[in-house]
Design an enzyme around this catalytic site. Structure first.
Site, mmCIF file in Angstrom:
data_model
loop_
_atom_site.group_PDB
_atom_site.id
_atom_site.type_symbol
_atom_site.label_atom_id
_atom_site.label_comp_id
_atom_site.label_asym_id
_atom_site.label_seq_id
_atom_site.Cartn_x
_atom_site.Cartn_y
_atom_site.Cartn_z
ATOM 1 N N LYS A 54 -30.142 -3.013 -12.904
ATOM 2 C CA LYS A 54 -30.382 -4.116 -13.845
ATOM 3 C C LYS A 54 -29.107 -4.410 -14.638
ATOM 4 O O LYS A 54 -28.702 -5.565 -14.779
ATOM 5 C CB LYS A 54 -31.510 -3.755 -14.824
ATOM 6 C CG LYS A 54 -32.895 -3.935 -14.242
ATOM 7 C CD LYS A 54 -33.949 -3.344 -15.162
ATOM 8 C CE LYS A 54 -35.271 -3.230 -14.416
ATOM 9 N NZ LYS A 54 -36.245 -2.368 -15.085
ATOM 10 N N GLN A 98 -38.295 0.351 -20.000
ATOM 11 C CA GLN A 98 -38.614 0.793 -18.645
ATOM 12 C C GLN A 98 -39.881 1.653 -18.668
ATOM 13 O O GLN A 98 -40.009 2.570 -19.477
ATOM 14 C CB GLN A 98 -37.427 1.595 -18.078
ATOM 15 C CG GLN A 98 -37.569 2.015 -16.634
ATOM 16 C CD GLN A 98 -37.524 0.847 -15.656
ATOM 17 O OE1 GLN A 98 -36.911 -0.185 -15.920
ATOM 18 N NE2 GLN A 98 -38.180 1.009 -14.516
ATOM 19 N N ASP A 121 -40.383 -8.865 -19.663
ATOM 20 C CA ASP A 121 -41.298 -8.310 -18.658
ATOM 21 C C ASP A 121 -42.589 -9.133 -18.593
ATOM 22 O O ASP A 121 -43.336 -9.027 -17.622
ATOM 23 C CB ASP A 121 -41.689 -6.872 -19.043
ATOM 24 C CG ASP A 121 -40.907 -5.821 -18.272
ATOM 25 O OD1 ASP A 121 -40.568 -6.083 -17.099
ATOM 26 O OD2 ASP A 121 -40.657 -4.738 -18.836
HETATM 27 N N1 GUN Z 1 -41.239 0.155 -13.971
HETATM 28 C C1 GUN Z 1 -41.450 -0.253 -12.689
HETATM 29 N N2 GUN Z 1 -41.441 -1.601 -12.629
HETATM 30 C C2 GUN Z 1 -41.206 -2.049 -13.875
HETATM 31 C C3 GUN Z 1 -41.050 -3.337 -14.435
HETATM 32 O O1 GUN Z 1 -41.152 -4.378 -13.770
HETATM 33 N N3 GUN Z 1 -40.802 -3.375 -15.770
HETATM 34 C C4 GUN Z 1 -40.712 -2.254 -16.526
HETATM 35 N N4 GUN Z 1 -40.490 -2.399 -17.823
HETATM 36 N N5 GUN Z 1 -40.839 -1.049 -16.041
HETATM 37 C C5 GUN Z 1 -41.077 -0.949 -14.714
#
Ligand code: GUN
Length: 294
Positions: A54, A98, A121
């Site tokens: 990311k 996350q 998100d």
């Molecule tokens: N963990 C796995 N996929 C995601 C996601 O799309 N967003 C977040 N915040 N955590 C994750």
């Protein structure tokens, strides 16, 4: 017949290019650089990889990446304080915590603490509610990626029988909402659904987000259907070689489907691209600019 492969890697690359253009435009018009803050609590190896990717892609499109790595033993209250600080930081336009967070932290409390305007998100109940009621929202990334890929197979999804397998807040429920907006007739199936193969056989569009390796068999697929595979499972063969597989038995389904996403190289690359997209959209809205067309 062999299905056409929907190329998520190329689609994500093209989306990142247009995001980079929008980032440059925002910098030029209001002198603001879109900023995305990612918070990782603990050292889950899969999460470490996601967070690194990311950050790299955020910088590549010209945005600022803020990384906050906190130890496993971080208290809920300390995490909530950091979120409060990021909510009030004008250089941060997107906040992502996350998941999963360590067990001693209440995930719902954390999600609800994020300013909905910065919730890239799209997990905050305000954004989930706005999506469900057809209002302007920040929409979860993987579901948006799924719909973009489905529309590559068929630009207008109106009237299609769509079957979503999985009812999570992250994928199943929001992708069902998006497909409703695209005028599909949507069925949400899940682990307690009876006669799942029969239901999937009715589907013109299948979104497999069950979280079970190759649960969807080739003979469940209606000839010509669009198949979007959200699953990602690391498997090891007899020779000890690692292979990534999806929720769909690809080698079987590819013979019957009209269009199908591969694993890897399908939905996976779209998720981060859509996260960057949400961050640019959040930045534009926070600065009173019209939504970028992406
Ligand atoms: N963990 C796995 N996929 C995601 C996601 O799309 N967003 C977040 N915040 N955590 C994750």
């Amino acid at each position: 017949m062999t299905a056409q492969i929907i190329d998520g890697k190329e689609t994500a690359k093209a989306l990142r290019q247009s995001i980079a253009g929008e980032v440059a435009k925002i910098k030029e018009t209001v002198g603001v650089t879109p900023g995305l803050a990612v918070v990782l609590v603990g050292a889950d190896p899969a999460s470490e990889v996601y967070v690194k990717n990311k950050a790299k892609q955020t910088v590549e499109v010209g945005m600022t990446s803020f990384e906050h790595r906190l130890p496993e033993e971080t208290t809920e209250s300390d995490l909530l304080s950091l979120i409060d600080q990021l909510n009030n930081d004008t250089s941060v336009h997107g906040i992502l915590v996350q998941l999963p967070v360590p067990k001693h932290i209440d995930e719902r409390k954390v999600i609800s603490a994020i300013d909905p305007a910065k919730d890239v998100d799209g997990f905050h109940p305000i954004n989930a509610g706005r999506l469900a009621t057809g209002q302007k929202a920040l929409v979860p990334c993987t579901p948006v990626g799924c719909v973009i890929l489905a529309k590559q197979a068929q630009a207008d999804l109106t009237g299609l029988n769509a079957v979503v397998i999985g009812r999570s807040n992250i994928v199943g429920k929001p992708v069902a909402q998006l497909l409703l907006q695209e005028n599909c007739t949507v069925t949400i199936a899940h682990s307690r659904t009876q006669n799942l193969p029969e239901i999937v056989r009715q589907a013109d569009l299948v979104v497999a987000a069950a979280g079970q390796c190759e649960i969807v068999k080739g003979d469940w697929i209606k000839p010509g259907a669009i198949v979007i595979d959200v699953g990602i499972h690391r498997t090891v063969n007899d020779l000890g070689k690692t292979k990534l597989k999806g929720d769909v038995a690809f080698d079987e389904a590819v013979e019957t489907a009209g269009h199908i996403t591969p694993v890897p190289g399908g939905v996976g690359p779209m998720t981060i691209a859509c996260l960057l997209r949400n961050s640019v959209v959040a930045c534009a809205r926070l600065n009173g600019l019209p939504d970028p067309v992406l």
